[in-house]
Design a protein around this motif. Structure first.
Motif, PDB file in Angstrom:
ATOM      1  N   GLY A   1       0.812  -1.199   0.000  1.00  0.00           N
ATOM      2  CA  GLY A   1       0.000   0.000   0.000  1.00  0.00           C
ATOM      3  C   GLY A   1       0.851   1.257   0.000  1.00  0.00           C
ATOM      4  N   PRO A   2       0.224   2.436  -0.015  1.00  0.00           N
ATOM      5  CA  PRO A   2       0.958   3.705  -0.059  1.00  0.00           C
ATOM      6  C   PRO A   2       1.935   3.881   1.097  1.00  0.00           C
ATOM      7  CG  PRO A   2      -1.355   4.060  -0.529  1.00  0.00           C
ATOM      8  CD  PRO A   2      -1.236   2.635  -0.066  1.00  0.00           C
ATOM      9  N   GLY A   3       1.622   3.295   2.259  1.00  0.00           N
ATOM     10  CA  GLY A   3       2.487   3.455   3.426  1.00  0.00           C
ATOM     11  C   GLY A   3       3.899   2.947   3.224  1.00  0.00           C
TER      12      GLY A   3
ATOM     13  N   ILE B   1      -0.073  12.543  -0.059  1.00  0.00           N
ATOM     14  CA  ILE B   1       0.935  12.565   1.015  1.00  0.00           C
ATOM     15  C   ILE B   1       0.328  12.095   2.324  1.00  0.00           C
ATOM     16  CG2 ILE B   1       2.422  14.067   2.393  1.00  0.00           C
ATOM     17  CD1 ILE B   1       2.807  15.783  -0.129  1.00  0.00           C
ATOM     18  N   SER B   2      -0.890  12.553   2.606  1.00  0.00           N
ATOM     19  CA  SER B   2      -1.581  12.142   3.828  1.00  0.00           C
ATOM     20  C   SER B   2      -1.796  10.630   3.856  1.00  0.00           C
ATOM     21  CB  SER B   2      -2.920  12.860   3.938  1.00  0.00           C
ATOM     22  OG  SER B   2      -3.666  12.400   5.052  1.00  0.00           O
ATOM     23  N   LEU B   3      -2.162  10.062   2.706  1.00  0.00           N
ATOM     24  CA  LEU B   3      -2.391   8.624   2.628  1.00  0.00           C
ATOM     25  C   LEU B   3      -1.093   7.850   2.844  1.00  0.00           C
ATOM     26  CD1 LEU B   3      -4.730   6.627   2.033  1.00  0.00           C
ATOM     27  CD2 LEU B   3      -4.002   6.645  -0.366  1.00  0.00           C
TER      28      LEU B   3
ATOM     29  N   LEU C   1       4.022   8.860  -5.817  1.00  0.00           N
ATOM     30  CA  LEU C   1       2.942   9.845  -5.861  1.00  0.00           C
ATOM     31  C   LEU C   1       2.100   9.683  -7.126  1.00  0.00           C
ATOM     32  CD1 LEU C   1       4.749  13.063  -4.549  1.00  0.00           C
ATOM     33  CD2 LEU C   1       2.880  11.832  -3.431  1.00  0.00           C
ATOM     34  N   VAL C   2       2.759   9.397  -8.246  1.00  0.00           N
ATOM     35  CA  VAL C   2       2.026   9.182  -9.495  1.00  0.00           C
ATOM     36  C   VAL C   2       1.073   7.996  -9.367  1.00  0.00           C
ATOM     37  CG1 VAL C   2       2.261   8.457 -11.906  1.00  0.00           C
ATOM     38  CG2 VAL C   2       3.741  10.255 -10.999  1.00  0.00           C
TER      39      VAL C   2
END
Length: 543
Positions: free
Chosen positions: A158-160, A315-317, A391-392
């Protein structure tokens, strides 16, 4: 050249016969993958032995990240304090420190205590400039780990996972500084001016100075063996693997032997370049890498700022899921952290020692000057380029195109479903680019192929230096290594992503064990050399 090509085709001929005999039911690429997978699984099981289960925590990651944290604290955050000094070294601001115009009389000494005659002789050693050494080393790190590796990390964790990649990259700057300083400090210079350096030299020579000659010799041999494996795996097969994926997608190739033939073409291209040695490699990489890196970053920035309103959400995610991941498929917070660290370490190679081989060839008399230059690598590679890619992908997936952590592959390669298509690695990044940039599939294919080629030619140098350390510096030994290297270009193109990346991870991380032996014995030397260089800069600025 003719002799070299004949030898290459003589080695590949059995593979060509194998290709001809392959059936449609079991394609050539599949047969190569089936033969390679047991090798990959064996090395992966050996290298990533666990110190904790549920989640699985391999010892090598603990060693890598723990050491990076130690060096960051011991050297008082060199990744921050000396960041702009490093940029100035690359810019040439301190060239007069390395190559003084006026030589003092004999008997004078430098702040570090070395005689000027010795220093003047040392300043003549080396083959490439600071910028060329950085470009060569960056070309070995800025590759498909930044495109495919990031996509793999996000697909699995995931994004983390991006947050932990950045943390690992920042810490890795300190490790890179230490190992590349040592690479220059303990390098060998041949009678013809050719430089031989890297962990195998600073481990063997440095430990011998401290009365541990046998340990140093054994550790150096193991490093050389693992580095050769790393050059065949992460620096080669993994790169041709991802280049093949995007080429097959762009050209619509569905043949069961397409990967093999793409590999043959890539092998010929790489073979022509690597014959020329470090100077040829440096001349190519200093042009390809900055151009492609800038072009890739510009494309990423275009996508990111075209979706300006989503940047803060992305960014928050990334931050929130680093500590509270939605997907528990990789084992919660620790699992996401490990995925991020693993992919960052594979991408920037801080702690593996490989980059010090390229940096050892620099023209300098102050080893710490190149150590400072080297700390820019993880920043460029992981903090900048990997973050851009992440980010993309995160912005793209606000459209709900795939599910984080929903690996649909059977080999842990992080494949996801986008529409009715199974996509993995660079293919995920390609889908994200395609949504925002017309004909971006062509651009990204070119980027992936050029990144792959630049990484392969840099890693061929790393592996060859290790091969020379083990088997001597003769032309025959060189030829044998280069031919084997080119065969792995073909294997990487034909085999599956899961098998290739598993083997590549194992080989890159195996290098960490012997390299850390050298770093922990020799980091006081780095402290002295850093003080010596800083004093020289201060002394020069007062004149």
């Amino acid at each position: 050249m003719k002799k070299y090509l004949l030898s290459f085709f003589a080695l590949v001929l059995p593979l060509l016969n194998f290709a001809q005999e392959a059936t449609d039911e079991v394609g050539l690429d599949q047969r190569i993958d089936e033969g390679f997978k047991p090798i990959s699984d064996f090395f992966n099981d050996v290298i990533f032995f666990l110190v904790w289960e549920d989640p699985d925590i391999p010892f090598v990651l603990v060693l890598l990240v723990g050491s990076a944290l130690f060096f960051t604290l011991y050297f008082k955050f060199p990744n921050i304090r000396h960041f702009f000094t490093a940029i100035n070294v690359v810019r040439g601001k301190y060239d007069e420190v390395d190559h003084p115009v006026v030589e003092p009389a004999y008997g004078d000494s430098t702040p570090g205590g070395d005689a000027i005659e010795t220093i003047r002789d040392e300043s003549e050693e080396g083959e490439v400039s600071h910028f060329q050494a950085l470009a060569t080393a960056v070309s070995g790190t800025v590759g498909n780990g930044n495109i495919a590796g990031v996509a793999l990390a996000i697909a699995l964790g995931g994004p983390g996972a991006t947050f932990w990649m950045i943390i690992c990259g920042l810490l890795g700057m300190s490790t890179k500084f230490v190992e590349c300083t040592l690479g220059v400090q303990y390098r060998d210079v041949g009678e013809d001016g050719t430089v031989y350096g890297g962990p195998m030299y600073y481990i063997s020579k440095g430990l011998r100075e401290r009365g541990f000659a046998m340990l140093g010799k054994i550790a150096a041999v193991f490093f050389a063996i693992f580095c050769i494996g790393g050059s065949f795996g992460g620096g080669n097969a993994a790169q041709s693997n991802q280049a093949t994926i995007v080429l097959k997608e762009l050209l619509g190739l569905e043949s069961t032997g397409a990967g093999f033939w793409i590999g043959v073409v890539l092998a010929i291209l790489v073979g022509v370049i690597i014959i020329g040695g470090i100077k040829r490699i440096a001349s190519v990489t200093e042009k390809i890498v900055p151009f492609m890196a800038v072009l890739y970053v510009v494309a990423c920035l275009y996508i990111i700022f075209s979706n300006f309103s989503l940047i803060d959400d992305a960014i928050s995610l990334i931050v929130t899921q680093a500590f509270n991941p939605k997907s528990m498929a990789v084992g919660g917070v620790i699992g996401v952290l490990l995925v991020g660290f693993k992919r960052a370490a594979f991408s920037n190679e801080a702690g593996a020692g490989s980059a010090s081989i390229a940096h050892s060839a620099v023209k300098t008399k102050y080893s710490a000057s190149e150590g400072l230059v080297a700390l820019l690598e993880p920043f460029i590679d992981t903090v900048v380029i990997c973050t851009m890619t992440a980010l993309v992908i995160v912005i793209f997936n606000f459209g709900g195109f795939f599910e984080y952590g929903a690996d649909v592959s059977t080999d842990g390669s992080g494949a996801v479903m986008i529409g009715d298509e199974i996509v993995q690695g660079a293919g995920i990044t390609s889908k994200a680019f395609a949504k925002y940039i017309p004909y971006s599939n062509v651009f990204l294919t070119i980027a992936v192929v050029l990144f792959a080629v630049s990484t392969m030619i840099s890693w061929s140098y790393y592996g060859l230096q290790s091969w020379k350390f083990l088997f001597g510096r003769g032309k025959t030994a060189d030829l044998v290594y280069k031919l084997l290297f080119l065969v792995f270009v073909i294997i990487g193109a034909a085999a599956s992503m899961g098998s290739i990346w598993s083997f590549s991870d194992a080989m890159i991380f195996a290098m960490v064990f012997p390299n850390m032996i050298g770093l922990y014995f020799l980091f006081p030397v780095v402290k002295k050399q850093l003080a010596r260089y800083v004093d020289a800069i201060k002394g020069n600025s007062k004149e």
